[in-house]
Structure formats: C-alpha cells, structure tokens
Design an enzyme around this catalytic site. Structure first.
Site, short mmCIF file in Angstrom:
data_model
loop_
_atom_site.label_atom_id
_atom_site.label_comp_id
_atom_site.label_asym_id
_atom_site.label_seq_id
_atom_site.Cartn_x
_atom_site.Cartn_y
_atom_site.Cartn_z
N LYS A 22 3.94 -2.96 -2.41
CA LYS A 22 3.22 -3.07 -3.70
C LYS A 22 1.81 -3.57 -3.45
CE LYS A 22 3.85 -7.04 -6.06
NZ LYS A 22 2.69 -7.85 -6.45
N ASN A 23 1.68 -4.58 -2.58
CA ASN A 23 0.37 -5.22 -2.40
C ASN A 23 -0.57 -4.43 -1.50
OD1 ASN A 23 1.23 -7.18 -4.11
ND2 ASN A 23 1.57 -8.74 -2.54
N CYS A 119 -1.16 -17.78 -13.72
CA CYS A 119 0.23 -17.31 -13.84
C CYS A 119 1.11 -18.50 -13.47
CB CYS A 119 0.47 -16.12 -12.91
SG CYS A 119 0.48 -16.58 -11.20
N ARG A 124 -4.87 -19.36 -10.18
CA ARG A 124 -5.26 -18.04 -9.64
C ARG A 124 -6.70 -17.69 -10.02
NH1 ARG A 124 -0.58 -15.16 -8.63
NH2 ARG A 124 -1.80 -13.95 -7.15
N ASP A 311 4.79 -15.63 0.18
CA ASP A 311 5.66 -14.77 -0.64
C ASP A 311 7.11 -14.76 -0.15
OD1 ASP A 311 3.13 -12.21 -1.30
OD2 ASP A 311 3.45 -14.23 -2.08
N ARG A 403 8.66 -6.14 -11.14
CA ARG A 403 7.24 -5.93 -10.85
C ARG A 403 7.03 -5.58 -9.39
NH1 ARG A 403 3.24 -10.43 -12.49
NH2 ARG A 403 2.02 -8.89 -11.37
C1 EPZ Z 1 -2.38 -11.88 -2.92
O1 EPZ Z 1 -2.74 -12.58 -4.08
C2 EPZ Z 1 -1.02 -11.27 -3.23
N1 EPZ Z 1 -1.16 -10.35 -4.37
C3 EPZ Z 1 -0.03 -12.37 -3.55
O2 EPZ Z 1 1.24 -11.76 -3.76
C4 EPZ Z 1 0.07 -13.32 -2.36
O3 EPZ Z 1 0.94 -14.37 -2.67
C5 EPZ Z 1 -1.33 -13.87 -2.04
O4 EPZ Z 1 -2.24 -12.78 -1.81
C6 EPZ Z 1 -1.33 -14.76 -0.80
O5 EPZ Z 1 -0.84 -14.04 0.30
C7 EPZ Z 1 -1.66 -9.11 -4.16
O6 EPZ Z 1 -2.04 -8.75 -3.05
C8 EPZ Z 1 -1.74 -8.20 -5.36
P1 EPZ Z 1 -5.39 -15.13 -2.63
P2 EPZ Z 1 -4.26 -13.13 -4.22
O7 EPZ Z 1 -6.67 -14.72 -3.29
O8 EPZ Z 1 -5.20 -12.23 -3.52
C9 EPZ Z 1 -7.12 -19.30 -4.11
C10 EPZ Z 1 3.25 -11.37 -4.83
O9 EPZ Z 1 4.23 -12.10 -4.92
N2 EPZ Z 1 -8.25 -18.51 -4.63
O10 EPZ Z 1 -5.20 -14.81 -1.20
O11 EPZ Z 1 -4.48 -13.42 -5.67
C11 EPZ Z 1 -5.83 -18.97 -4.82
O12 EPZ Z 1 -5.72 -19.73 -6.00
C12 EPZ Z 1 1.88 -11.92 -5.03
O13 EPZ Z 1 3.30 -10.15 -4.52
C13 EPZ Z 1 -9.33 -19.16 -5.19
O14 EPZ Z 1 -9.36 -20.40 -5.26
O15 EPZ Z 1 -4.18 -14.50 -3.44
C14 EPZ Z 1 -4.80 -19.34 -3.79
O16 EPZ Z 1 -4.60 -20.74 -3.83
C15 EPZ Z 1 1.94 -13.34 -5.55
N3 EPZ Z 1 -10.37 -18.43 -5.67
C16 EPZ Z 1 -5.47 -18.98 -2.47
O17 EPZ Z 1 -6.87 -18.93 -2.76
C17 EPZ Z 1 -10.38 -17.07 -5.60
O18 EPZ Z 1 -11.37 -16.44 -6.05
C18 EPZ Z 1 -5.04 -17.62 -1.90
O19 EPZ Z 1 -5.17 -16.67 -2.93
C19 EPZ Z 1 -9.27 -16.42 -5.03
C20 EPZ Z 1 -8.22 -17.16 -4.55
#
Ligand code: EPZ
Length: 423
Positions: A22-23, A119, A124, A311, A403
């Site tokens: 999915k990702n 969420c 996020r 995850d 999802r």
């Molecule tokens: C991706 O989310 C995945 N989703 C998530 O999978 C996964 O858990 C996550 O990466 C971490 O591996 C998709 O790819 C669609 P991040 P993403 O930006 O990109 C902080 C699932 O279960 N952050 O790597 O949103 C954030 O809050 C989902 O399939 C900021 O502070 O995650 C987090 O603490 C859940 N500012 C950390 O960084 C930003 O602008 C990592 O988030 C962006 C992120």
C-alpha cells in the site's frame, strides 16, 4: 459497521500470498500526475486507501482505470489536470493524500491540498514537507485548513538544497516528485531509505527522471522538461508479510509466506529469531515460520529503515504477550502508538506503559473478548491476539484494517483460522 468474530486456539498451517505494498502503491499513483502519458501499475493491493487515492485523482480529472483482469492492475493518465486541489472531504479519510502536493507543484507550479490533520497514532504534522518545498523555491501559505504552494514567478520550481532535520518517508517522496520536473538540480539530504521510497525512485526513473543516490540518504535530482509514461510493478508489502510471520509464530503453526521480499524484513526476522521463532528462507521470495518452540522475551526499539519498523510494533507486542519474560518495546517514531495495549490488557495481557516504552510480561493466557481497533496496525495486532486467545473474540471497527490489508480474513481462513466478518 463490520467486525471480525474470531475463535482462538488454532495453529495456522499453509501458504499465504503477499499483496503489493500500500505504501508503495500510493506514491506511485501520485507520481502519475507528473506525466500526460499513461502510467501502468501492477500488483496494486485492493485496499481502501487505493480506492480513496483513485477518487482523489479522478477529482482532478485524471483518468483512473482498473481493468477487469487482473484486478491488481491500474492505469492512470493525467493528460490534463483540471483542479490542482485535494479537498478536505477526501484528505480527511486518507492522510497520504498529501502525496499529491509534490507532483502537482512539480508539474503545474501550484497546488492546494487540505492539511491531513492528525490521526490516532499522533499529530502527524507535514511541516517538514512544507519547509522542504520552500527550500526548493516554492511559496507556501496555510489558510482555512489548506496548504497552498506556488512558484512565485510562475513557471517551474527552481529546485535547491533540501535538508530534512528528521527522516520522513512521505516527505522524501513528496520532494522527489516535486524535484523531477524542477528547473534545476535538487539535492536531498537525510532522505528516508524505506523500500517504498526506492520503489518510487525506480518508477520515476522509468518515467525519465534523472535521480542519483537511490538507496542512500543523499539524493541528487536533475530536473527534466517532461516525463513519459511507464509500466511498473509494485513491491510486495513487507508489513503484511511481517504480520503473517507473526500470525504463524503466535499460533505455533507452520506458515509459508510467499511472493514477499525477505531482504526488506531483515531486522524483523532477526528480532523474531531472537524471540525463539523458527524462520527459514527457502528462496528469494518466500519465508517459512514453523514450529511451536517456547517463545522468549526480547526488547524492541522501532527505528527508521533498516531498523525495526514502527508498523510492526503492535504486531510484535501481541507476540510478546506469549513470550516468557519481560519485553521492553520502545516506540521512537510516533508519540501515541500504544493504543492497542489497553485493548490487549482487556484480553488479559500484562502490559505497563511508561511514555514511549511498553513493558510486556508473559506468557499470559489471553481470553477472548470484544475489542475495538483504533488504527491500521493496532487492528492487525488485535486480530493476532484473538487468534491465540481462549474462546471467542470480536474486533470492532475493522474498516481500519481494510485500509491496508487485502481481505485479511480470507487469507487467514485459508490458513485454518476461525475468523469471519460479521456486520
Ligand atoms: C509513512 O508515514 C507511512 N505511511 C506510515 O505507515 C509509517 O508508519 C511511517 O511512514 C513511518 O515508517 C505511508 O507511507 C503512506 P513519517 P509518514 O513522515 O510518511 C514526524 C501505515 O501503517 N514528521 O516518516 O507520514 C512524524 O510525526 C502507516 O501504513 C514531522 O514531524 O511518516 C513522525 O513522528 C502508518 N513532520 C516521524 O516524523 C513532518 O512533516 C516519521 O513520520 C513529517 C513527519
């Protein structure tokens, strides 16, 4: 609202085929916005987020076709984009809609995307995405819950030096998609290394993008005038594969996980072996979890790839309830990703939470209970716990699991699990 009814206690046996990731499919679909030519995607998982992304693209007058056969193929053609906007009513159901921001700004020089909001697992934010676009020369404004990005002088993004102060998966993907059509070179430092990012790079290069450093945290992108169409097969879903490995382990069964990529699961496999799980790799696309050896407690700390994936944290917690001793689970990526713990405690698990750490003491006999899913991976962990619990369990709000898992109840039933979807 659908829920699962699960009778625990069966050892799973047999083979499960892993669907596309999915990702990886979501950024790949967004990448189709970058070209007026058709992009053919194969091995797309049939999960709700994919449908939502398809609706979002169609809202922009992008042609999205799912041929009858095979249903896992998708053709997307953004010949013209009528509306460079991702509206709230679609974004609120799927945060990954933010992935349209980068390609829209890259192709059109402007975009307006609803802020995704938080969420269950955390706030996020997308501040790193927006800061990176500014570093590339975009003008960013946020108003009425939307983020608007545009190139001040019109024309194309100039490109530039982007340094992510924190690793972000979709942030890296968004900036890559903004950079491939920029007017100059973009260097991205501290880029995410997840396999889904590499898969996106492979698709973009097939479309004619010029990207160096794939697989490293330093990427260099030379913008080009135009991208062409391409055909690309999405990588298997490493988290689905990991979830089924845990399903075999927690029930003491013998499960073969086929059509997966073991090299994407190195840290998970190592941790499962440390916990006493027997895992074999008969070939490059198959993993076998077998035997019902005694499980022993192991500590886990989630980290960015190639570390232990966040995850898989909830799924590992379910397994830890059956391991002998105390397992300390540290969640370093998200600030609120232990919501599944309280539901497992209702089933009899012994878990104490202290900030980012959860201590799971086992083994405990879990009792079948009615539990509520809060997010995608939490719902998977509750299904795993129910598979080993004594008696009947009901897992509510399974729309979360739909999802990101393709017909999970059918795949588990084929392995012998007593699970059915009831409304
Ligand atoms: C991706 O989310 C995945 N989703 C998530 O999978 C996964 O858990 C996550 O990466 C971490 O591996 C998709 O790819 C669609 P991040 P993403 O930006 O990109 C902080 C699932 O279960 N952050 O790597 O949103 C954030 O809050 C989902 O399939 C900021 O502070 O995650 C987090 O603490 C859940 N500012 C950390 O960084 C930003 O602008 C990592 O988030 C962006 C992120």
């Amino acid at each position: 609202m659908d829920r699962f009814r699960i009778a625990g206690g069966t050892r799973l046996q047999g083979t499960v085929r892993i669907s596309g990731a999915k990702n990886s499919a979501l950024p790949a679909m967004a990448a189709a916005l970058l070209s007026p030519e058709p992009v053919h995607l194969k091995n797309i998982p049939r999960v709700r987020d994919i449908i939502t992304m398809g609706r979002l693209l169609a809202h922009m007058s992008v042609r999205v076709e799912t041929p009858d056969l095979p249903p896992t193929d998708l053709t997307i053609q953004a010949e013209k984009i009528s509306d460079a906007e991702a509206p709230y009513e679609l974004v609120r159901t799927m945060r990954a809609s933010i992935l349209t921001l980068g390609p829209l700004v890259g192709r059109l020089g402007h975009a307006r995307v609803s802020l995704p909001g938080g969420c269950a697992i955390g706030a996020r934010p997308v501040d790193l995405h927006l800061k990176a676009l500014e570093q590339m020369g975009a003008e960013i404004s946020t108003e009425h819950g939307y983020v608007a990005a545009r190139v001040p002088a019109g024309g194309r993004l100039p490109g530039g030096q982007v340094i992510f102060e924190k690793i972000t998966v979709t942030g890296t993907e968004n900036i890559l998609m903004a950079a491939v059509l920029a007017d100059g070179e973009t260097r991205i430092e501290n880029a995410a290394l997840e396999p889904e990012v590499i898969d996106l790079i492979e698709l973009l290069v097939k479309m004619g993008a010029r990207i160096e450093g794939g697989g490293t945290s330093s990427l260099r992108v030379q913008g080009v005038q135009k991208l062409c169409g391409a055909t690309h097969s999405i990588i298997p879903d490493r988290i689905e594969a990991g979830t089924f490995l845990v399903a075999g382990a927690i029930t003491g069964g013998a499960v073969e996980v086929a059509e997966c990529l073991p090299q994407h699961l190195v840290s998970l496999i190592a941790k499962l072996r440390e916990t006493g799980v027997n895992i074999e790799q008969p070939n490059d696309h198959t993993l076998r979890v077998c035997g019902s050896r005694k499980l022993i407690a192991a500590d886990v700390r989630t980290e960015e790839y190639p570390g232990f994936p966040t995850d898989m944290q909830a799924q590992f917690m379910a397994l830890a309830t059956q391991a002998d001793g105390a397992s300390v689970i540290t969640e370093t990526i998200f600030e609120n990703r232990f919501l599944h713990a309280s539901e497992m405690m209702r089933m009899g698990a012994s878990i104490s939470i202290d900030g980012r750490k959860a201590i799971v003491r086992g083994p405990t006999r879990l009792q079948g209970s009615s539990v509520i899913a809060s997010d995608l991976r939490a719902s998977a962990s509750l299904v795993l716990a129910a598979l080993v619990a004594q008696g009947m369990s009901y897992v509510d709000r399974v729309y979360h699991i739909d999802r990101g898992y393709e017909r999970i109840e059918e795949k588990l039933s084929r392995l012998g699990a007593h699970i059915e979807r009831v409304s």
